[in-house]
Design a protein around this motif. Sequence first.
Motif, short mmCIF file in Angstrom:
data_model
loop_
_atom_site.label_atom_id
_atom_site.label_comp_id
_atom_site.label_asym_id
_atom_site.label_seq_id
_atom_site.Cartn_x
_atom_site.Cartn_y
_atom_site.Cartn_z
N SER A 20 0.15 0.43 8.22
CA SER A 20 1.46 0.73 7.40
C SER A 20 2.50 0.10 8.01
N ALA A 21 2.86 -0.36 9.36
CA ALA A 21 3.73 -1.19 9.96
C ALA A 21 3.80 -2.62 9.36
N TYR A 22 2.76 -3.15 9.23
CA TYR A 22 2.81 -4.64 8.50
C TYR A 22 2.83 -4.58 7.39
N MET A 23 2.83 -3.53 6.54
CA MET A 23 3.09 -3.44 5.11
C MET A 23 4.60 -3.35 4.90
N ILE A 24 5.12 -2.54 5.78
CA ILE A 24 6.51 -2.09 5.80
C ILE A 24 7.39 -3.46 6.27
N GLU A 25 6.77 -3.97 7.18
CA GLU A 25 7.74 -5.33 7.95
C GLU A 25 7.57 -6.38 6.45
N ALA A 26 6.60 -6.41 6.02
CA ALA A 26 6.35 -7.45 4.99
C ALA A 26 7.33 -7.20 3.78
N GLU A 27 7.24 -5.76 3.55
CA GLU A 27 8.34 -5.29 2.18
C GLU A 27 9.56 -5.50 2.70
N THR A 28 10.00 -5.30 3.82
CA THR A 28 11.34 -5.53 4.28
C THR A 28 11.90 -7.02 4.26
N ILE A 29 10.81 -7.98 4.89
CA ILE A 29 11.11 -9.40 4.85
C ILE A 29 11.36 -10.01 3.24
N LEU A 30 10.38 -9.38 2.43
CA LEU A 30 10.58 -9.52 0.94
C LEU A 30 11.91 -9.26 0.34
N THR A 31 12.11 -8.07 0.68
CA THR A 31 13.36 -7.42 -0.30
C THR A 31 14.79 -7.79 0.30
N GLY A 32 14.63 -8.55 1.54
CA GLY A 32 15.87 -9.11 2.13
C GLY A 32 15.87 -10.77 1.89
N SER A 33 15.01 -11.43 1.13
CA SER A 33 14.61 -12.90 1.16
C SER A 33 15.73 -13.17 0.26
N GLY A 34 16.24 -12.41 -0.78
CA GLY A 34 16.94 -13.09 -1.90
C GLY A 34 16.35 -13.48 -3.03
N LEU A 35 14.91 -13.36 -3.01
CA LEU A 35 14.26 -13.62 -4.09
C LEU A 35 14.13 -12.34 -5.09
N PRO A 36 13.88 -12.41 -6.41
CA PRO A 36 13.64 -11.30 -7.02
C PRO A 36 11.86 -10.87 -6.60
N TRP A 37 11.99 -9.64 -6.59
CA TRP A 37 10.80 -9.05 -6.04
C TRP A 37 10.21 -8.04 -6.80
N THR A 38 8.90 -7.44 -6.80
CA THR A 38 8.27 -6.58 -7.25
C THR A 38 7.14 -6.13 -6.08
N ILE A 39 7.19 -4.84 -5.94
CA ILE A 39 6.01 -4.54 -4.79
C ILE A 39 4.86 -3.44 -5.64
N VAL A 40 3.92 -3.79 -5.40
CA VAL A 40 2.78 -2.72 -6.08
C VAL A 40 2.05 -2.15 -4.89
N ARG A 41 2.13 -0.80 -4.82
CA ARG A 41 1.51 0.03 -3.76
C ARG A 41 0.39 0.82 -4.54
N GLY A 100 0.98 -1.21 0.01
CA GLY A 100 -0.08 0.20 -0.03
C GLY A 100 0.93 1.31 -0.10
N ASN A 101 0.30 2.51 -0.58
CA ASN A 101 1.09 3.52 -0.65
C ASN A 101 1.63 3.99 0.67
N SER A 102 1.08 3.71 1.72
CA SER A 102 1.60 4.36 3.13
C SER A 102 2.84 3.37 3.44
N ALA A 103 2.99 2.32 2.86
CA ALA A 103 4.39 1.92 3.29
C ALA A 103 5.62 2.74 2.86
N GLY A 104 5.39 3.31 1.93
CA GLY A 104 6.74 4.21 1.57
C GLY A 104 6.84 5.41 2.63
N SER A 105 5.98 5.61 3.55
CA SER A 105 6.07 6.65 4.32
C SER A 105 7.06 6.25 5.50
N GLY A 106 7.16 5.01 5.77
CA GLY A 106 8.09 4.71 6.93
C GLY A 106 7.66 4.71 8.42
#
Length: 138
Positions: free
Chosen positions: A43-64, A30-36
Amino acid sequence: MFLMPGYGGAAQTLAYAREAGVEHVVMLSGNSAGSGDTSNAVSAYMIEAETILTGSGLPWTIVRPYGFMSNTLQWIPQLAKGDLVTAPFAGVAIAMIDPYDIAAVVAVALTKPGHEGQIYQVTGPEPLRPADRVRILG
């Protein structure tokens, strides 16, 4: 793989995905994840999920997406009765987007190359305040 945020176990899910040979993960956030801003629970659960995804080592794309226009339909019963419609953030205009348009962005990210490592903010055609949406829906 398409992934929704906020359901716990994201790290384990992504570990299973890696073991299964998943080549690309697209997450709806969601857009609010970009706020930090982690003081907001959503926002917190989206930020946490994005952080886990981007650190997973898998290729990723995020749609907000900014907001789902279909959520406006919740006001139909109130409008049909002639009741007053109330909504939080009455003065905030948001470029709401149809879920089908969000799905189209996700489908392209999942099926076409070149979207890895990208964060896409998707919006509707124009920012509308809740009163604008009520007027249009009415």
